[in-house]
Design a protein around this motif. Structure first.
Motif, mmCIF file in Angstrom:
data_model
loop_
_atom_site.group_PDB
_atom_site.id
_atom_site.type_symbol
_atom_site.label_atom_id
_atom_site.label_comp_id
_atom_site.label_asym_id
_atom_site.label_seq_id
_atom_site.Cartn_x
_atom_site.Cartn_y
_atom_site.Cartn_z
ATOM 1 N N ARG A 1 46.455 -43.860 -6.867
ATOM 2 C CA ARG A 1 46.051 -42.458 -6.853
ATOM 3 C C ARG A 1 44.526 -42.542 -6.758
ATOM 4 O O ARG A 1 43.887 -43.124 -7.637
ATOM 5 C CB ARG A 1 46.525 -41.758 -8.114
ATOM 6 C CG ARG A 1 48.066 -41.891 -8.249
ATOM 7 C CD ARG A 1 48.613 -41.156 -9.417
ATOM 8 N NE ARG A 1 48.939 -39.764 -9.143
ATOM 9 C CZ ARG A 1 49.930 -39.347 -8.356
ATOM 10 N NH1 ARG A 1 50.674 -40.211 -7.718
ATOM 11 N NH2 ARG A 1 50.165 -38.077 -8.201
ATOM 12 N N THR A 2 43.960 -42.005 -5.689
ATOM 13 C CA THR A 2 42.553 -42.230 -5.377
ATOM 14 C C THR A 2 41.814 -40.932 -5.114
ATOM 15 O O THR A 2 42.349 -40.029 -4.471
ATOM 16 C CB THR A 2 42.428 -43.137 -4.129
ATOM 17 O OG1 THR A 2 43.087 -44.381 -4.385
ATOM 18 C CG2 THR A 2 40.979 -43.405 -3.768
ATOM 19 N N VAL A 3 40.582 -40.860 -5.614
ATOM 20 C CA VAL A 3 39.653 -39.795 -5.240
ATOM 21 C C VAL A 3 38.339 -40.462 -4.845
ATOM 22 O O VAL A 3 38.037 -41.578 -5.277
ATOM 23 C CB VAL A 3 39.413 -38.766 -6.379
ATOM 24 C CG1 VAL A 3 40.688 -38.020 -6.726
ATOM 25 C CG2 VAL A 3 38.800 -39.410 -7.607
ATOM 26 N N HIS A 4 37.577 -39.771 -4.009
ATOM 27 C CA HIS A 4 36.259 -40.246 -3.604
ATOM 28 C C HIS A 4 35.210 -39.254 -4.097
ATOM 29 O O HIS A 4 35.399 -38.041 -3.969
ATOM 30 C CB HIS A 4 36.175 -40.404 -2.081
ATOM 31 C CG HIS A 4 36.977 -41.561 -1.594
ATOM 32 N ND1 HIS A 4 38.310 -41.464 -1.241
ATOM 33 C CD2 HIS A 4 36.638 -42.861 -1.419
ATOM 34 C CE1 HIS A 4 38.750 -42.638 -0.869
ATOM 35 N NE2 HIS A 4 37.751 -43.501 -0.964
ATOM 36 N N LEU A 5 34.134 -39.787 -4.646
ATOM 37 C CA LEU A 5 33.070 -38.962 -5.210
ATOM 38 C C LEU A 5 31.774 -39.173 -4.440
ATOM 39 O O LEU A 5 31.468 -40.285 -4.026
ATOM 40 C CB LEU A 5 32.841 -39.330 -6.679
ATOM 41 C CG LEU A 5 34.067 -39.354 -7.585
ATOM 42 C CD1 LEU A 5 33.672 -39.788 -8.986
ATOM 43 C CD2 LEU A 5 34.742 -37.997 -7.602
ATOM 44 N N ASP A 6 31.038 -38.099 -4.303
ATOM 45 C CA ASP A 6 29.707 -38.172 -3.688
ATOM 46 C C ASP A 6 28.675 -38.290 -4.803
ATOM 47 O O ASP A 6 27.890 -37.375 -5.046
ATOM 48 C CB ASP A 6 29.431 -36.915 -2.847
ATOM 49 C CG ASP A 6 30.279 -36.867 -1.598
ATOM 50 O OD1 ASP A 6 30.496 -37.925 -0.988
ATOM 51 O OD2 ASP A 6 30.736 -35.772 -1.244
ATOM 52 N N ASP B 1 32.471 -47.399 -1.943
ATOM 53 C CA ASP B 1 33.276 -47.376 -0.726
ATOM 54 C C ASP B 1 32.432 -46.685 0.337
ATOM 55 O O ASP B 1 32.505 -45.466 0.489
ATOM 56 C CB ASP B 1 34.591 -46.639 -0.978
ATOM 57 C CG ASP B 1 35.551 -46.719 0.198
ATOM 58 O OD1 ASP B 1 35.355 -47.583 1.074
ATOM 59 O OD2 ASP B 1 36.500 -45.907 0.233
ATOM 60 N N GLY B 2 31.597 -47.463 1.015
ATOM 61 C CA GLY B 2 30.670 -46.878 1.980
ATOM 62 C C GLY B 2 29.643 -46.018 1.264
ATOM 63 O O GLY B 2 28.997 -46.467 0.325
ATOM 64 N N ASP B 3 29.527 -44.757 1.688
ATOM 65 C CA ASP B 3 28.565 -43.831 1.089
ATOM 66 C C ASP B 3 29.134 -43.101 -0.123
ATOM 67 O O ASP B 3 28.478 -42.229 -0.678
ATOM 68 C CB ASP B 3 28.109 -42.792 2.119
ATOM 69 C CG ASP B 3 27.306 -43.421 3.244
ATOM 70 O OD1 ASP B 3 26.740 -44.520 3.036
ATOM 71 O OD2 ASP B 3 27.244 -42.826 4.334
ATOM 72 N N HIS B 4 30.345 -43.423 -0.515
ATOM 73 C CA HIS B 4 31.014 -42.744 -1.618
ATOM 74 C C HIS B 4 31.344 -43.744 -2.731
ATOM 75 O O HIS B 4 31.170 -44.941 -2.570
ATOM 76 C CB HIS B 4 32.319 -42.095 -1.139
ATOM 77 C CG HIS B 4 32.125 -41.074 -0.090
ATOM 78 N ND1 HIS B 4 32.065 -41.388 1.258
ATOM 79 C CD2 HIS B 4 31.962 -39.736 -0.176
ATOM 80 C CE1 HIS B 4 31.870 -40.285 1.950
ATOM 81 N NE2 HIS B 4 31.809 -39.266 1.103
ATOM 82 N N THR B 5 31.834 -43.208 -3.820
ATOM 83 C CA THR B 5 32.387 -44.037 -4.886
ATOM 84 C C THR B 5 33.862 -43.696 -4.997
ATOM 85 O O THR B 5 34.229 -42.532 -5.161
ATOM 86 C CB THR B 5 31.677 -43.770 -6.233
ATOM 87 O OG1 THR B 5 30.280 -44.041 -6.081
ATOM 88 C CG2 THR B 5 32.243 -44.666 -7.328
#
Length: 134
Positions: free
Chosen positions: A5-10, A86-90
């Protein structure tokens, strides 16, 4: 089969780790362990990689209920939460608690998995919802 279960944060990595700790605590999860994978691989293998930490989260009442059904379930408890660049995100990733039911075939674990899913989803959602206190 997806097992995460994944979310990406700026947000920056350190802020993300702090917010994840708070979000998990709001849902009854304590952090028992923290593994700084980046530092470990650098120290042991002289390997450079992106920021990557594994938080060993535990909700004692849920863990107890699952262990009462199957003592071996400790291998599959949805305890590890990964925070990584993860690239420009966390990225923030948690094991999908339904994996316990799928892999064991034990329907008695379904209520535990459902509650754990609800709590983990709430924690992850709070990280991406503007205006939350976490």
């Amino acid at each position: 089969m997806r097992y995460d279960r994944t979310v990406h944060l700026d947000t920056d990595f350190a802020t993300a780790v702090s917010r994840v700790r708070e979000a998990l605590a709001e849902q009854g999860f304590g952090i028992l362990t923290e593994i700084d994978v980046t530092a470990t691989l650098k120290a042991k293998l002289d390997h450079d990689m992106e920021d990557y930490v594994i938080l060993g989260a535990c909700n004692p009442p849920l863990a107890h209920r699952a262990l009462e059904v199957d003592r071996t379930i400790g291998l599959l408890l949805p305890c590890n939460v990964v925070v990584r660049r993860d690239g420009d995100h966390t990225a923030v990733q948690a094991l999908d608690p339904n994996t316990m039911v799928t892999l064991t075939g034990l329907d008695a674990l379904r209520p535990v998995a459902e509650e754990a899913t609800h709590r983990l989803d709430a924690a992850l959602a709070s990280l991406t919802t503007p205006g939350t206190s976490v």
